[in-house]
Design a protein around this motif. Structure first.
Motif, PDB file in Angstrom:
ATOM      1  N   ALA A  22       0.847  -1.186   0.000  1.00 64.38           N
ATOM      2  CA  ALA A  22       0.000   0.000   0.000  1.00 64.38           C
ATOM      3  C   ALA A  22       0.882   1.235   0.000  1.00 64.38           C
ATOM      4  CB  ALA A  22      -0.920  -0.006   1.207  1.00 64.38           C
ATOM      5  N   ALA A  23       0.631   2.141  -0.929  1.00 67.59           N
ATOM      6  CA  ALA A  23       1.474   3.321  -1.087  1.00 67.59           C
ATOM      7  C   ALA A  23       0.703   4.590  -0.745  1.00 67.59           C
ATOM      8  CB  ALA A  23       1.989   3.410  -2.522  1.00 67.59           C
ATOM      9  N   SER A  24       1.424   5.568  -0.228  1.00 68.33           N
ATOM     10  CA  SER A  24       0.855   6.886   0.025  1.00 68.33           C
ATOM     11  C   SER A  24       1.940   7.927  -0.218  1.00 68.33           C
ATOM     12  CB  SER A  24       0.312   6.989   1.449  1.00 68.33           C
ATOM     13  OG  SER A  24       1.340   6.758   2.392  1.00 68.33           O
ATOM     14  N   GLY A  25       1.486   9.150  -0.474  1.00 65.61           N
ATOM     15  CA  GLY A  25       2.436  10.237  -0.669  1.00 65.61           C
ATOM     16  C   GLY A  25       2.917  10.418  -2.087  1.00 65.61           C
ATOM     17  N   ILE A  26       2.363   9.632  -3.032  1.00 64.84           N
ATOM     18  CA  ILE A  26       2.727   9.762  -4.436  1.00 64.84           C
ATOM     19  C   ILE A  26       1.459   9.712  -5.279  1.00 64.84           C
ATOM     20  CG2 ILE A  26       5.035   8.782  -4.260  1.00 64.84           C
ATOM     21  CD1 ILE A  26       3.870   6.095  -5.199  1.00 64.84           C
ATOM     22  N   ILE A  27       1.574  10.202  -6.510  1.00 66.26           N
ATOM     23  CA  ILE A  27       0.485   9.995  -7.468  1.00 66.26           C
ATOM     24  C   ILE A  27       0.664   8.573  -7.969  1.00 66.26           C
ATOM     25  CG2 ILE A  27      -0.644  10.815  -9.554  1.00 66.26           C
ATOM     26  CD1 ILE A  27       0.695  13.531  -9.049  1.00 66.26           C
ATOM     27  N   PHE A  28       0.042   7.660  -7.269  1.00 71.62           N
ATOM     28  CA  PHE A  28       0.366   6.240  -7.359  1.00 71.62           C
ATOM     29  C   PHE A  28       0.329   5.713  -8.776  1.00 71.62           C
ATOM     30  CE2 PHE A  28       0.816   2.028  -5.789  1.00 71.62           C
ATOM     31  CZ  PHE A  28      -0.024   1.230  -6.547  1.00 71.62           C
ATOM     32  N   SER A  29      -0.697   6.098  -9.527  1.00 64.99           N
ATOM     33  CA  SER A  29      -0.900   5.493 -10.845  1.00 64.99           C
ATOM     34  C   SER A  29       0.244   5.791 -11.811  1.00 64.99           C
ATOM     35  CB  SER A  29      -2.219   5.966 -11.447  1.00 64.99           C
ATOM     36  OG  SER A  29      -2.190   7.372 -11.640  1.00 64.99           O
ATOM     37  N   LEU A  30       1.029   6.816 -11.533  1.00 66.88           N
ATOM     38  CA  LEU A  30       2.098   7.213 -12.442  1.00 66.88           C
ATOM     39  C   LEU A  30       3.401   6.454 -12.208  1.00 66.88           C
ATOM     40  CD1 LEU A  30       1.683  11.100 -12.458  1.00 66.88           C
ATOM     41  CD2 LEU A  30       0.699   9.418 -14.020  1.00 66.88           C
ATOM     42  N   ILE A  50       6.014  -3.628 -12.204  1.00 66.10           N
ATOM     43  CA  ILE A  50       4.880  -3.213 -13.022  1.00 66.10           C
ATOM     44  C   ILE A  50       4.983  -1.717 -13.245  1.00 66.10           C
ATOM     45  CG2 ILE A  50       3.345  -2.959 -11.000  1.00 66.10           C
ATOM     46  CD1 ILE A  50       1.063  -3.987 -12.867  1.00 66.10           C
ATOM     47  N   THR A  51       4.800  -1.283 -14.472  1.00 60.30           N
ATOM     48  CA  THR A  51       4.914   0.131 -14.787  1.00 60.30           C
ATOM     49  C   THR A  51       3.658   0.886 -14.380  1.00 60.30           C
ATOM     50  OG1 THR A  51       4.031  -0.195 -17.017  1.00 60.30           O
ATOM     51  CG2 THR A  51       6.418  -0.338 -16.735  1.00 60.30           C
ATOM     52  N   GLY A  52       3.760   2.200 -14.410  1.00 65.69           N
ATOM     53  CA  GLY A  52       2.629   3.054 -14.089  1.00 65.69           C
ATOM     54  C   GLY A  52       1.894   3.481 -15.344  1.00 65.69           C
ATOM     55  N   GLY A  53       0.999   4.463 -15.181  1.00 65.68           N
ATOM     56  CA  GLY A  53       0.305   5.017 -16.329  1.00 65.68           C
ATOM     57  C   GLY A  53      -0.901   4.237 -16.764  1.00 65.68           C
ATOM     58  N   GLY A  54      -1.333   3.274 -15.947  1.00 66.59           N
ATOM     59  CA  GLY A  54      -2.483   2.466 -16.333  1.00 66.59           C
ATOM     60  C   GLY A  54      -3.790   3.107 -15.940  1.00 66.59           C
ATOM     61  N   ILE A  74       2.335 -10.071 -10.758  1.00 64.54           N
ATOM     62  CA  ILE A  74       2.238  -8.753 -10.138  1.00 64.54           C
ATOM     63  C   ILE A  74       1.066  -8.017 -10.764  1.00 64.54           C
ATOM     64  CG2 ILE A  74       3.868  -7.678 -11.763  1.00 64.54           C
ATOM     65  CD1 ILE A  74       4.870  -5.960  -9.397  1.00 64.54           C
ATOM     66  N   SER A  75       0.303  -7.319  -9.934  1.00 62.90           N
ATOM     67  CA  SER A  75      -0.832  -6.545 -10.427  1.00 62.90           C
ATOM     68  C   SER A  75      -0.980  -5.292  -9.566  1.00 62.90           C
ATOM     69  CB  SER A  75      -2.119  -7.376 -10.394  1.00 62.90           C
ATOM     70  OG  SER A  75      -2.457  -7.718  -9.061  1.00 62.90           O
ATOM     71  N   ARG A  76      -1.779  -4.364 -10.057  1.00 58.70           N
ATOM     72  CA  ARG A  76      -1.971  -3.138  -9.283  1.00 58.70           C
ATOM     73  C   ARG A  76      -3.428  -2.701  -9.361  1.00 58.70           C
ATOM     74  NH1 ARG A  76       2.179   0.918 -11.387  1.00 58.70           N
ATOM     75  NH2 ARG A  76       1.157   2.320  -9.897  1.00 58.70           N
ATOM     76  N   ASP A  77      -3.878  -2.062  -8.289  1.00 54.87           N
ATOM     77  CA  ASP A  77      -5.205  -1.465  -8.230  1.00 54.87           C
ATOM     78  C   ASP A  77      -4.981   0.009  -7.915  1.00 54.87           C
ATOM     79  OD1 ASP A  77      -7.743  -0.504  -7.608  1.00 54.87           O
ATOM     80  OD2 ASP A  77      -8.365  -2.375  -6.683  1.00 54.87           O
ATOM     81  N   ASN A  78      -5.030   0.845  -8.941  1.00 55.04           N
ATOM     82  CA  ASN A  78      -4.717   2.250  -8.751  1.00 55.04           C
ATOM     83  C   ASN A  78      -5.761   2.973  -7.902  1.00 55.04           C
ATOM     84  OD1 ASN A  78      -2.335   2.060 -10.214  1.00 55.04           O
ATOM     85  ND2 ASN A  78      -3.342   2.568 -12.152  1.00 55.04           N
ATOM     86  N   ALA A  79      -6.977   2.460  -7.872  1.00 57.50           N
ATOM     87  CA  ALA A  79      -8.011   3.071  -7.037  1.00 57.50           C
ATOM     88  C   ALA A  79      -7.713   2.861  -5.554  1.00 57.50           C
ATOM     89  CB  ALA A  79      -9.372   2.488  -7.387  1.00 57.50           C
ATOM     90  N   LYS A  80      -6.972   1.791  -5.247  1.00 57.99           N
ATOM     91  CA  LYS A  80      -6.634   1.490  -3.851  1.00 57.99           C
ATOM     92  C   LYS A  80      -5.182   1.808  -3.521  1.00 57.99           C
ATOM     93  CE  LYS A  80     -10.072  -2.187  -3.354  1.00 57.99           C
ATOM     94  NZ  LYS A  80     -10.303  -3.617  -3.002  1.00 57.99           N
ATOM     95  N   ASN A  81      -4.447   2.369  -4.493  1.00 57.23           N
ATOM     96  CA  ASN A  81      -3.024   2.664  -4.278  1.00 57.23           C
ATOM     97  C   ASN A  81      -2.265   1.438  -3.774  1.00 57.23           C
ATOM     98  OD1 ASN A  81      -3.664   5.267  -5.015  1.00 57.23           O
ATOM     99  ND2 ASN A  81      -2.811   6.237  -3.197  1.00 57.23           N
ATOM    100  N   THR A  82      -2.546   0.307  -4.372  1.00 55.40           N
ATOM    101  CA  THR A  82      -1.979  -0.944  -3.882  1.00 55.40           C
ATOM    102  C   THR A  82      -1.468  -1.798  -5.041  1.00 55.40           C
ATOM    103  OG1 THR A  82      -3.467  -0.949  -1.974  1.00 55.40           O
ATOM    104  CG2 THR A  82      -2.441  -3.037  -2.557  1.00 55.40           C
TER     105      THR A  82
END
Length: 123
Positions: A22-30, A50-54, A74-82
């Motif tokens: 779980a990440a905070s303090g960044i524009i996670f999706s980028l 996994i790259t950003g920009g999704g 590896i996967s990401r959920d940008n809505a959850k910053n995770t």
């Protein structure tokens, strides 16, 4: 920037685990996010990236260490910053402390690390 890993534990060979970062303090999706691991007496190594920009629901290009291809995802959920690391068919040699990192580049890790989560694969 704060990265917080969770989901580690003890599992038998052949079992599965899902790690979360779980990440905070960044524009996670980028941001590109990487999972690294370090076993005792060994160097820290990149497991998956996994790259950003999704889109909000994730996406991004992925790459894996040869030793985990076909077993880890590896996967990401940008809505959850995770970011997640799904680990299947675990082997004893997968035992290590797993760390989340950003911004993970093609040539090496970025400057932000989580505290790590222990994964132990043993019968």
């Amino acid at each position: 920037v704060q990265l917080v890993e969770s989901g580690g534990g003890l599992v038998q060979p052949g079992g599965s685990l899902r790690l979360s970062c779980a990440a905070s303090g960044i524009i996670f999706s980028l941001y590109a996010i990487g999972w690294y691991r370090q076993a005792p007496g060994k160097q820290r190594e990149l497991v998956a990236r996994i790259t950003g920009g999704g889109s909000t629901n994730g996406g991004g290009s992925t790459n894996y260490a040869d030793s985990v291809k076909g077993r880890f995802t590896i996967s990401r959920d940008n809505a959850k910053n995770t970011v997640y690391l799904h680990m299947n068919s675990l082997k004893p040699e997968d035992s290590a402390v797993y760390y989340c990192n950003t911004p993970t580049g093609v040539s090496g890790p970025g400057g932000y690390w989580g505290q790590g989560t222990q994964v132990t694969v043993s019968s």
